[in-house]
Motif scaffolding. Structure first.
Motif, PDB file in Angstrom:
ATOM      1  N   THR A   1       0.853  -1.137  -0.150  1.00 27.92           N
ATOM      2  CA  THR A   1      -0.074  -0.036  -0.194  1.00 27.92           C
ATOM      3  C   THR A   1       0.840   1.238  -0.215  1.00 27.92           C
ATOM      4  O   THR A   1       1.852   1.446   0.930  1.00 27.92           O
ATOM      5  N   VAL A   2       0.711   2.141  -0.929  1.00 33.00           N
ATOM      6  CA  VAL A   2       1.265   3.329  -0.892  1.00 33.00           C
ATOM      7  C   VAL A   2       0.381   4.282   0.148  1.00 33.00           C
ATOM      8  O   VAL A   2      -0.746   4.494  -0.105  1.00 33.00           O
ATOM      9  N   VAL A   3       1.041   5.028   0.882  1.00 32.31           N
ATOM     10  CA  VAL A   3       0.317   5.851   1.935  1.00 32.31           C
ATOM     11  C   VAL A   3       0.828   7.296   1.836  1.00 32.31           C
ATOM     12  O   VAL A   3       2.011   7.317   2.011  1.00 32.31           O
ATOM     13  N   VAL A   4      -0.181   8.068   1.969  1.00 32.19           N
ATOM     14  CA  VAL A   4       0.178   9.517   2.218  1.00 32.19           C
ATOM     15  C   VAL A   4      -0.272   9.583   3.732  1.00 32.19           C
ATOM     16  O   VAL A   4      -1.557   9.247   3.891  1.00 32.19           O
TER      17      VAL A   4
ATOM     18  N   ILE B   1       4.885  10.454   1.744  1.00 31.37           N
ATOM     19  CA  ILE B   1       4.415   9.564   0.836  1.00 31.37           C
ATOM     20  C   ILE B   1       5.249   8.482   0.756  1.00 31.37           C
ATOM     21  O   ILE B   1       6.651   8.776   0.591  1.00 31.37           O
ATOM     22  N   GLY B   2       5.088   7.290   0.813  1.00 31.20           N
ATOM     23  CA  GLY B   2       5.807   6.049   0.622  1.00 31.20           C
ATOM     24  C   GLY B   2       5.074   4.794   0.668  1.00 31.20           C
ATOM     25  O   GLY B   2       3.854   4.696   0.940  1.00 31.20           O
TER      26      GLY B   2
ATOM     27  N   ASP C   1      -2.764  13.782  -4.166  1.00 30.90           N
ATOM     28  CA  ASP C   1      -4.011  12.797  -4.278  1.00 30.90           C
ATOM     29  C   ASP C   1      -4.613  12.525  -2.712  1.00 30.90           C
ATOM     30  O   ASP C   1      -5.594  12.179  -2.645  1.00 30.90           O
ATOM     31  N   GLY C   2      -3.624  12.764  -1.915  1.00 27.07           N
ATOM     32  CA  GLY C   2      -3.929  12.516  -0.400  1.00 27.07           C
ATOM     33  C   GLY C   2      -4.248  13.656   0.296  1.00 27.07           C
ATOM     34  O   GLY C   2      -4.523  13.575   1.665  1.00 27.07           O
TER      35      GLY C   2
ATOM     36  N   LEU D   1      -4.619   9.089   7.183  1.00 29.85           N
ATOM     37  CA  LEU D   1      -3.818   8.230   6.428  1.00 29.85           C
ATOM     38  C   LEU D   1      -4.740   8.007   5.104  1.00 29.85           C
ATOM     39  O   LEU D   1      -5.441   7.422   5.146  1.00 29.85           O
ATOM     40  N   ARG D   2      -4.101   8.252   3.854  1.00 27.45           N
ATOM     41  CA  ARG D   2      -4.718   7.898   2.784  1.00 27.45           C
ATOM     42  C   ARG D   2      -3.806   6.690   2.084  1.00 27.45           C
ATOM     43  O   ARG D   2      -2.712   7.009   1.720  1.00 27.45           O
ATOM     44  N   CYS D   3      -4.603   5.710   1.732  1.00 28.32           N
ATOM     45  CA  CYS D   3      -3.935   4.497   1.234  1.00 28.32           C
ATOM     46  C   CYS D   3      -4.313   4.169  -0.267  1.00 28.32           C
ATOM     47  O   CYS D   3      -5.555   4.230  -0.724  1.00 28.32           O
TER      48      CYS D   3
END
Length: 342
Positions: A27-30, A52-53, A315-316, A323-325
């Motif tokens: 999962t890329v998480v912001v 972001i990562g 985007d997040g 947390l935006r996933c």
């Protein structure tokens, strides 16, 4: 087993291969700028730079393998078994919070799994990160009983400077890293010395230094790089990644730079089956990522899906408190080519 690199193009790029025998995160998480980080010993961070990562989100907490913040500072943790040495809570000294107190600079005690958000949350540059790390202790507090600390060292980089950070038995060591490359064992000073054995490598046609009397000529392209190590060991991947990065050529356009970055990582990637662990499993490159640190765009590819997937800080929403996933795909499919009449 991992490889991390930077690339200077029109923008600045930071990324890595994550090599494991199992998948991580997916999962890329912001992490938005008002998401509260509660550190075990280093206090609470209510406001910080957005990140972001790739992360594994556990109990609402992003366990980042690597991340880049909104200021263009990147950081990644890489496997460092047998050398990583974290301090016990009993032996770690200094006040619990970072900052300045009446007795002088305070020391921040940070768990390994907290180090990426703790540092990227408050440092806008490598220079600022170095100042924070100079007063830090990496303390052996696991995330949970079921999730012990991994033995890691870290690479921290922005457009101007790169560091390698290693918590070893002698203490926390911080090295300037002129290569913008990091792999795994041995400790970083070895890689500095070891790479000097490859001074003869060149991307150009080799000159005849064998004999002034004999008229020897190269009989094929690429012979200037004969001797470039091709095995999967950390030392060899370090040399190979550094050579390819230093001899990279691309236009500077966004997707040309991104695909070039992935091509470099491909040359140090692990094929499932080629490296067998002591437990009988296979190390392989579970994902590769390339982050445009200048713009906050995260690109990745997984072992099962070679298509480039992307998410961005924007985007997040940087300013929120959540947390935006963005789950990544591990199901590849062939794209049918369009038919045109000749």
């Amino acid at each position: 087993m991992c490889t991390c690199i930077t690339l200077e193009s029109r923008d600045f790029y930071f990324g890595r291969n994550l090599d494991l025998e199992y998948t991580f995160g997916d999962t890329v998480v912001v992490t938005q700028g008002r998401y509260p980080f509660s550190f075990r010993l280093a206090g609470r961070m209510e406001r910080h730079y957005a990140l972001i990562g790739m992360a594994d989100v556990r109990d609402g907490y992003p366990l980042y393998a690597e991340a880049v913040n909104e200021k263009g500072l990147g950081m990644a943790g890489l496997y460092f078994p047998g050398n990583a040495c974290y301090q016990s809570v009993q032996t770690a000294g200094g006040p619990a919070f970072s900052g300045q107190d009446a007795d002088g600079p305070a020391q921040s005690r940070v768990a390994p799994f907290e180090l990426i958000p703790w540092l990227l949350g408050q440092a806008a540059s490598v220079d600022e990160a170095a100042a924070l790390l100079a007063g830090a202790q990496i303390v052996d507090i696991p995330f949970s009983e079921q999730l012990p600390n991994a033995p890691l060292h870290w690479m921290v980089a922005d457009r101007r400077r790169c560091l390698t950070v290693e918590a070893v038995r002698e203490g926390l060591k911080i090295y300037d890293n002129p290569f913008g490359v990091l792999t795994n064992n041995p400790p970083f000073p070895f890689h500095l010395m070891h790479t000097s054995q490859y001074l003869h490598l060149t991307s150009e046609a080799p000159a005849n230094r064998f004999s002034k009397r004999l008229d020897l000529q190269p009989f094929g392209q690429g012979m200037g790089a004969m001797g470039l190590p091709g095995d999967a060991s950390p030392a060899s991947r370090f040399v190979r990644a550094a050579f390819l990065k230093e001899n990279s050529a691309c236009s500077g356009e966004e997707m040309d730079s991104v695909t070039q970055f992935f091509h470099i990582l491909e040359q140090v990637a692990m094929l499932r089956g080629a490296v067998k662990t002591g437990a009988g499993r296979y190390d392989h490159t579970t994902y590769a990522c390339c982050v445009n640190a200048s713009r906050g765009v995260y690109y990745c590819r997984t072992y099962e899906d070679a298509r480039i997937q992307a998410a961005a800080l924007e985007d997040g929403d940087r300013e929120g408190g959540a947390l935006r996933c963005f789950p990544v795909s591990r199901t590849g499919e062939a794209v049918k080519l369009p038919c045109e009449t000749a």
